[in-house]
Design an enzyme around this catalytic site. Structure first.
Site, PDB file in Angstrom:
ATOM      1  N   ASP A 103       0.886  -1.044  -0.093  1.00 35.86           N
ATOM      2  CA  ASP A 103      -0.194  -0.234   0.187  1.00 35.86           C
ATOM      3  C   ASP A 103       1.157   1.189  -0.164  1.00 35.86           C
ATOM      4  O   ASP A 103       2.148   1.001   0.160  1.00 35.86           O
ATOM      5  CB  ASP A 103      -1.437  -0.114   1.125  1.00 35.86           C
ATOM      6  CG  ASP A 103      -2.429   0.928   0.608  1.00 35.86           C
ATOM      7  OD1 ASP A 103      -2.133   2.034  -0.113  1.00 35.86           O
ATOM      8  OD2 ASP A 103      -3.070   0.647   1.488  1.00 35.86           O
TER       9      ASP A 103
HETATM   10  C1  BGC Z   1      -4.845   3.093   0.021  1.00 32.61           C
HETATM   11  C2  BGC Z   1      -5.149   2.569  -1.044  1.00 32.61           C
HETATM   12  C3  BGC Z   1      -4.809   2.659  -2.661  1.00 32.61           C
HETATM   13  C4  BGC Z   1      -3.072   3.734  -2.503  1.00 32.61           C
HETATM   14  C5  BGC Z   1      -3.176   4.261  -3.724  1.00 32.61           C
HETATM   15  C6  BGC Z   1      -3.554   4.195  -0.171  1.00 32.61           C
HETATM   16  O1  BGC Z   1      -3.758   5.284   1.162  1.00 32.61           O
HETATM   17  O2  BGC Z   1      -4.827   2.647   1.070  1.00 32.61           O
HETATM   18  O3  BGC Z   1      -6.053   1.812  -0.900  1.00 32.61           O
HETATM   19  O4  BGC Z   1      -4.838   2.582  -3.088  1.00 32.61           O
HETATM   20  O5  BGC Z   1      -3.038   4.730  -1.603  1.00 32.61           O
HETATM   21  O6  BGC Z   1      -4.276   5.977  -3.466  1.00 32.61           O
END
Ligand code: BGC
Length: 734
Positions: free
Chosen positions: A231
Site C-alpha cells: 500500500d
Molecule cells: C490506500 C490504497 C490506495 C493507495 C493509492 C492508500 O492510502 O489505502 O487503497 O490504493 O493509497 O492511492
C-alpha cells in the site's frame, strides 16, 4: 507502454534489479533500459482516478481526469450479482486502458468487522463468501481486457483508526475462516495480477514485512504467482519487506541503495531481489497484451452505472406497498441530499465523475414539483428550512425524505464514532412523520446507520450509488424496475449489539479481535440477538416462494443442492437465493450457520426456476490450529436455503463423512481423548481393562478423569507409570 522482447531479469545488474523493486514516481514503476518498461497504476475500485500530469502526488485526491464513478463496493456488493460486477470490471478496464493505466488498484475486499469502519463503503460485506465471489468477479472483469487488478488490502485492515501502526491481534482460526478467506478465494479463482499488502501489523508484524502472510500463506499455500505491491507508504524496512516476499514498494522512498548494500553485505540473498524484479517483469509482459482503447462510450458507461445502482439498492421496509409510487403529483421531495447527492466516499478511491445525476432532477423530470431542502448538509440547525419541509410534507400524500451521511462523517483515514445520522436529519424525519400521511425514506450512506426506531412506511437503502445513483433511485421509486439488492451486512439495533463493539478500534497500538469468528450475522444468529434488519434481507415489489429442496450426495463430503423458486406476485423482480451450512449445537463451537452459496435469479411474474448449488467439504470445514490445516468432522449438519439469514425457507439434514484424518495421540492427550480415539482407545482398553472407566465409579469422578492428560496419571501417582504411558504412545505411533 511498449511491448518488449523477453529478456531475463538475470542479465540485469544488481542496481537495476533493486530499482525495479520500487516505483519511479507515485503512480509509475521503474523502467530498466529497453528490457523492462514502466507501468502506470491508478485507483481504484469503482472508477479510475488518473491524476493529471504534474500533480501526481498521493494527496491530489480531487485532481483527476473525469471517469465513470460506478457504485462503490458497498453498493455493488449488495447487488449479489457477480455477472454485473464482471461487466463493471470490464468497463473499468476499458477506461483504465483509455487513460493509459495498466493496473487498477482494486477491488478492496476487507471484511466489515465493525459498521464504524470509515472505509466500509469500499468493501463488500461482513461475510467472506459474498466478498470473495463479488471480488473475484470484479477481478475477472478487469482482467478480461488484459488490464491488471490489484486486490487489497492484504490483510486484516478492518479499521482506519491508527491504520498505519495498529497491530490486529487475531487468532489463527479467525484469520483463516474470516479475514483471509475472501483473499484466498480470489487468488485461487481469479488469479489477480497484483495483491496489495496493507499498512497495519498482524499479530505484531507489519503486513508488508510479514513472511508468513506474503510467502507462506499467499505463495506456498495458495500458489500465488503474481506481484505483491505495498500500500502507498506501507513499507517500513525495505530489506525486511523484500525478504518477506513483497516485490514492489510504492511510492518510492529512494532506498534502492539499502537493498544493494544488504546483498553486498550478505544480509539479503540476491535471488530474492532477482525474483521480485522478475515478478514485476512478468507483470509488464502480462499487461503488454491488454486491449488498448482510445476512449469509451461515456453515455453507455453512465447507463451501466445506473443499472448497477438499480441492482444494488436494498428495500428495507415497504408497509402497505407504499412503493412503487403510482404518481408523483402529490409527492413532496424533502432533503438536501436529493438535490445535492452523496454518491461516493472520500479518500484514495475518489473519482471525478463524467456526469452526475441527482434524484431531484430525475424526479422533477418525471413530474415531481415540490422540493424542500429540510436541513443543511453541514449539520447546522436551520429551523426555517425544517419548517418549510414540514409544511410541504403536510400538504402531500407521500413525503419522500432523502437522508444520509455527509462526507465529513465517513471517509478513508478515520472511523465513525456513532451509527446515528446527523441530528438535524433525524429531527426533520420526526417532524415530517408527524404531519405527512405517508413517509418514504431514501438513504445514501457508505456504512450502515441506525434505522430501528424510525417512523417511516418505507426505507430504500441506496448506499453510495455512484454517479448515476440519482436516476437509479427515481427508477426504483417509480417502479421502472423492482429493487433487488440484499444486505451484505447486518443493520444492528444498537451499536452496543455489534460483536466487535468492546474491541473496536483498540488502543495503545493493538486491536484485539476478541469476538473471533463471530462477525456480523455469525454472532447475531448464533446468539439470537435482535437486529434491525438481518444479513441477506431485502424486499422487492413481488414475493417469492421456495419449494422442492433436493440434496444429492455426489461424493465424500460433497453435495448437489437444488430447489425451485417461484415469483408468486404480479411484477418481475430478482430473488437472491442464499445457501447456508448450519450447525445446531447447544454449546456453540462455531457460528450457527454460514453463507456458502448464492444465486440471483430474475423472474417474470408467475415464473419459476430451479436453482442449483454445490456444497463441498471446504464449505463445512474449519481451520484446526493443532493440525495447521482444514478439518472436516464426521457428523450431522444441515443445509438451509432462504431469502436472508433469518428467513430460511427450506432445510435438509445431512451427514458428513468427515476427512478421515485421525489426530495423533501423545503423553499429554487426555484420558478422554485416548478412550475416544479409534486406534488409541482399543489399545488403552486392552492394557487397562475397565480401570478409570468402571461403571461403578461416581460419574463426576469419571468425567474428572477424562479431562486429565495421561502423563499426569503418573505425576499424581494415580495408577499409570511414566513407562506405561510412554509404551502406550510408542504402540500407537508410526
Ligand atoms: C490506500 C490504497 C490506495 C493507495 C493509492 C492508500 O492510502 O489505502 O487503497 O490504493 O493509497 O492511492
Amino acid at each position: 507502454m511498449s511491448q518488449t522482447e523477453p529478456v531475463s531479469v538475470n542479465e540485469l545488474t544488481l542496481e537495476e534489479k533493486a530499482s525495479l523493486t520500487s516505483g519511479n514516481s507515485t503512480w509509475r514503476t521503474t523502467a530498466v533500459r529497453d528490457v523492462v518498461p514502466a507501468l502506470t497504476l491508478a485507483d481504484g475500485p469503482h472508477g479510475i482516478r488518473r491524476q493529471i500530469k504534474g500533480s501526481g502526488d498521493a494527496l491530489g485526491l480531487l485532481d483527476s481526469v473525469p471517469a465513470t464513478c460506478f457504485p462503490p463496493a458497498v453498493a455493488l456488493g449488495s447487488s449479489w450479482d457477480a455477472a454485473l460486477a464482471r461487466r463493471v470490471g470490464a468497463a473499468l478496464a476499458r477506461e483504465a486502458s483509455a487513460l493509459g493505466v495498466d493496473v487498477v488498484l482494486g477491488p478492496g475486499v476487507n471484511i466489515k468487522r465493525s459498521p464504524l469502519c470509515g472505509r466500509n463503503f469500499e468493501y463488500f460485506s461482513e461475510d467472506p463468501h459474498v466478498t470473495g465471489v463479488m471480488g473475484a468477479a470484479l477481478v475477472d472483469g478487469i482482467q478480461s481486457r488484459g488490464i491488471g487488478a490489484c486486490v487489497k488490502h492484504f490483510a486484516v485492515n478492518n479499521q482506519e483508526t491508527d491504520r498505519m501502526r495498529i497491530s490486529a491481534d487475531v487468532d489463527d482460526r479467525t484469520l483463516r475462516e474470516i479475514y483471509l478467506a475472501a483473499f484466498e478465494h480470489i487468488v485461487r479463482e481469479a488469479g489477480p495480477y497484483a495483491v496489495m499488502s496493507s499498512y497495519n501489523r498482524i499479530n505484531g508484524v507489519h503486513a508488508s514485512e510479514n513472511h508468513w502472510l506474503l510467502t507462506e500463506v499467499l505463495r506456498t499455500e495458495w500458489g500465488y504467482d503474481g506481484l505483491v505491491v505495498s500500500d502507498w507508504g506501507a513499507v517500513n524496512d525495505r530489506v525486511a519487506a523484500l525478504a518477506a516476499g513483497l516485490d514492489l514498494e510504492m511510492p518510492p522512498t529512494r532506498t534502492d541503495q539499502e537493498v544493494v548494500d544488504a546483498v553486498r553485505e550478505g544480509r539479503l540473498d540476491e535471488q530474492t531481489v532477482t525474483r521480485s524484479a522478475s515478478r514485476l517483469h512478468a507483470l509488464t509482459r502480462r499487461v503488454a497484451s491488454a486491449e488498448r482503447f482510445e476512449d469509451w462510450d461515456v453515455g453507455a458507461h453512465h447507463e451501466l452505472a445506473r443499472e448497477a445502482a438499480r441492482g444494488s439498492a436494498v428495500l428495507l421496509k415497504n408497509e402497505h406497498d407504499v412503493l412503487p409510487l403510482p404518481s408523483l403529483s402529490r409527492v413532496a421531495v424533502v432533503g438536501e441530499l436529493a438535490r445535492n447527492p452523496r454518491y461516493q466516499g472520500f479518500g484514495s478511491s475518489h473519482v471525478v465523475p463524467t456526469r452526475l445525476d441527482s434524484a431531484w432532477d430525475a424526479l422533477e423530470a418525471a413530474g415531481a414539483s415540490t422540493f424542500a431542502a429540510g436541513y443543511r448538509l453541514d449539520g447546522a440547525a436551520d429551523d426555517a428550512l425544517r419548517q418549510e419541509a414540514v409544511e410541504a410534507a403536510a400538504d402531500s400524500d407521500v413525503a419522500l425524505v432523502f437522508l444520509g451521511l455527509p462526507g465529513e462523517i465517513e471517509s478513508e483515514g478515520f472511523d465513525r464514532t456513532s451509527l446515528d445520522l446527523p441530528g438535524v436529519q433525524v429531527q426533520l424525519l420526526r417532524a415530517v412523520a408527524k404531519t405527512a400521511p405517508k413517509v418514504v425514506v431514501v438513504l445514501t450512506n457508505g456504512g450502515v446507520v441506525s434505522v430501528a426506531d424510525w417512523e417511516a412506511d418505507a426505507i430504500l437503502e441506496a448506499w453510495l450509488p455512484g454517479q448515476a445513483g440519482g436516476s437509479a433511485i427515481a427508477d426504483l421509486l417509480l417502479g421502472v424496475c423492482s429493487p433487488s439488492g440484499r444486505l451484505t451486512e447486518t443493520i444492528p439495533r444498537r451499536l452496543a449489539d455489534v460483536p466487535s463493539h468492546l474491541h473496536f478500534p483498540g488502543g495503545d497500538g493493538h486491536v484485539v479481535y476478541g469476538e473471533g469468528r463471530y462477525v456480523g450475522y455469525r454472532y447475531y444468529d448464533t446468539l439470537d440477538v435482535d437486529v434491525a434488519y438481518p444479513f441477506g434481507h431485502g424486499l422487492t415489489y413481488t414475493r417469492f416462494e421456495y419449494s422442492d429442496l433436493d440434496v444429492t450426495e455426489t461424493g465424500p463430503n460433497e453435495w448437489a443442492v437444488e430447489c425451485t423458486v417461484t415469483n408468486a406476485g404480479t411484477r418481475a423482480a430478482a430473488e437472491v437465493v442464499q445457501l447456508y451450512a448450519a450447525f445446531d449445537e447447544d454449546r456453540p463451537t462455531r457460528p450457527r450457520h454460514e453463507l456458502r452459496g448464492f444465486a440471483k435469479v430474475e423472474l417474470a411474474a408467475g415464473a419459476g426456476t430451479r436453482v442449483s448449488f454445490t456444497l463441498s467439504g471446504r464449505d463445512i470445514a474449519w481451520w484446526s490450529v493443532s493440525r495447521g490445516g482444514w478439518r472436516i468432522d464426521a457428523g450431522p449438519f444441515a443445509v438451509e436455503v432462504g431469502a436472508s439469514s433469518r428467513d430460511i425457507r427450506l432445510r435438509a439434514s445431512l451427514t458428513a463423512a468427515g476427512d478421515g484424518q485421525v489426530d495423533a495421540l501423545g503423553r499429554m492427550s487426555t484420558l478422554g481423548e485416548w478412550l475416544d480415539h479409534p486406534v488409541g482407545g482399543p489399545v488403552l482398553r486392552e492394557r487397562i481393562g475397565t480401570k478409570f472407566t468402571d461403571a461403578d465409579m461416581p460419574p463426576a469422578l469419571l468425567e474428572l478423569m477424562r479431562n486429565i492428560p495421561l502423563a499426569k496419571f503418573s505425576t499424581f501417582g494415580i495408577g499409570l507409570s511414566a513407562e506405561f504411558v510412554n509404551g502406550l504412545v510408542a504402540a500407537v505411533s508410526g
